[in-house]
Design an enzyme around this catalytic site. Structure first.
Site, mmCIF file in Angstrom:
data_model
loop_
_atom_site.group_PDB
_atom_site.id
_atom_site.type_symbol
_atom_site.label_atom_id
_atom_site.label_comp_id
_atom_site.label_asym_id
_atom_site.label_seq_id
_atom_site.Cartn_x
_atom_site.Cartn_y
_atom_site.Cartn_z
ATOM 1 N N CYS A 221 0.613 -1.228 -0.017
ATOM 2 C CA CYS A 221 -0.159 -0.075 0.108
ATOM 3 C C CYS A 221 0.889 1.231 0.133
ATOM 4 C CB CYS A 221 -0.725 0.022 1.202
ATOM 5 S SG CYS A 221 -1.623 1.495 1.655
ATOM 6 N N CYS A 224 0.470 3.660 2.830
ATOM 7 C CA CYS A 224 0.784 3.011 4.284
ATOM 8 C C CYS A 224 2.310 3.119 4.409
ATOM 9 C CB CYS A 224 0.738 1.520 4.528
ATOM 10 S SG CYS A 224 -1.411 1.353 4.087
#
Length: 304
Positions: A221, A224
């Site tokens: 991600c 993230c």
């Protein structure tokens, strides 16, 4: 939009599933689950087919006064010169994170990012850094062909000889984020790998009443990865009063089941837990918003 409930069968929730789930605070730039890696606009990569040669790291640069700068001290970065050396280095690293830069001598982008990798090699002792000069010899060209590298700079991340991530033409911030995210064994962030880990962490801090900030994300991600250096920094600065933890939802079935029970459908999601209860959550990768939410749940009044 794919949701977690579409990915794995529902299981009987444990005690955590009965915790209060307050209204979510979501930043305007949060992305839907699942998320592909993203970063700032990337410069156009160069190809390994170019044959002009020049010095890779400029060690003869001068200062404004004309004095020569000291050569870059990069002894912690391993240089490999063949596929055999490359495989031996991966094997010797065992379960450590291995970060490989595939570069070329006349690539200005390669030479610009390399000093940042050297700096990381000094501070991240649990990570192995390797440099492969793709245009150094026929052997390194063969290695690049084997690894399907045709543009540089190209970074590949390995663990236990398995490729876990790769990036092309990234900048220093993204490189640092990737290294911390995929090889983080040296920070104050607690790594959680299953539901039992979460329950043990919560039970362990019911007495000291510390706020637990649980960072929930995915392995690949982009947002993230982007916010994680902030999490690492805060974990060191706020160690006396806040416990930071991380879980990758796609690590295994137990982690994915936990995310479903906590109604996590977007990542990154930060769960705020105190005295065994979830008291709030924040969805997004905004550094300022995250800090503001942590302070709010610490009882600090935040004004905007």
């Amino acid at each position: 939009m794919a949701t977690i409930t579409n990915l794995l069968p529902r299981v009987t929730p444990s005690s955590l599933s009965t915790l209060h789930k307050p209204k979510t605070t979501t930043s305007s730039n949060s992305l839907l689950f699942p998320i592909l890696p993203s970063s700032s606009p990337k410069p156009k990569p160069q190809t390994l087919k170019q044959t002009h040669r020049s010095n890779f790291v400029v060690s003869k640069a001068t200062t404004a006064s004309g004095a020569k700068k000291k050569p870059l001290n990069d002894e912690k970065v391993q240089k490999v010169h063949s596929a055999e050396e490359f495989d031996d280095a991966l094997k010797a690293a065992k379960n450590k994170l291995v970060v490989v830069e595939f570069a070329k001598k006349d690539s200005s982008q390669s030479s610009q990012i390399y000093p940042f990798m050297v700096d990381l090699s000094r501070s991240c002792s649990d990570v192995v850094f390797i440099l492969v000069m793709g245009d150094e010899s026929d052997k390194t060209k063969e290695l690049c062909e084997r690894e399907k590298i045709d543009k540089v700079p190209h970074f590949t991340f390995y663990k236990s000889m398995e490729k876990i991530h790769e990036e092309e033409a990234i900048g220093p911030d993204m490189l640092m984020g990737d290294v911390l995210y995929y090889g983080d064994n040296h920070s104050a962030v607690v790594q959680l790998h299953c539901r039992d880990d979460v329950e043990k962490l919560i039970d362990g801090h019911k007495i000291d009443h510390k706020l637990i900030v649980l960072d929930v994300g995915l392995k690949h991600c982009g947002p993230c990865v982007k916010v994680y250096p902030t999490v690492v920094k805060l974990s060191k600065q706020m160690a006396d009063s806040v416990v930071f933890a991380r879980m990758n939802g796609d690590e295994n079935e137990s982690c994915m089941d936990f995310l479903k029970d906590m109604d996590v459908v977007e990542v990154p999601t930060f769960l705020f837990i105190r005295d065994g209860q979830i008291c709030g959550r924040y969805v997004g990768s905004g550094k300022g918003e995250l800090i503001g939410e942590i302070l709010r749940y610490q009882g600090v009044r935040v004004t905007y």
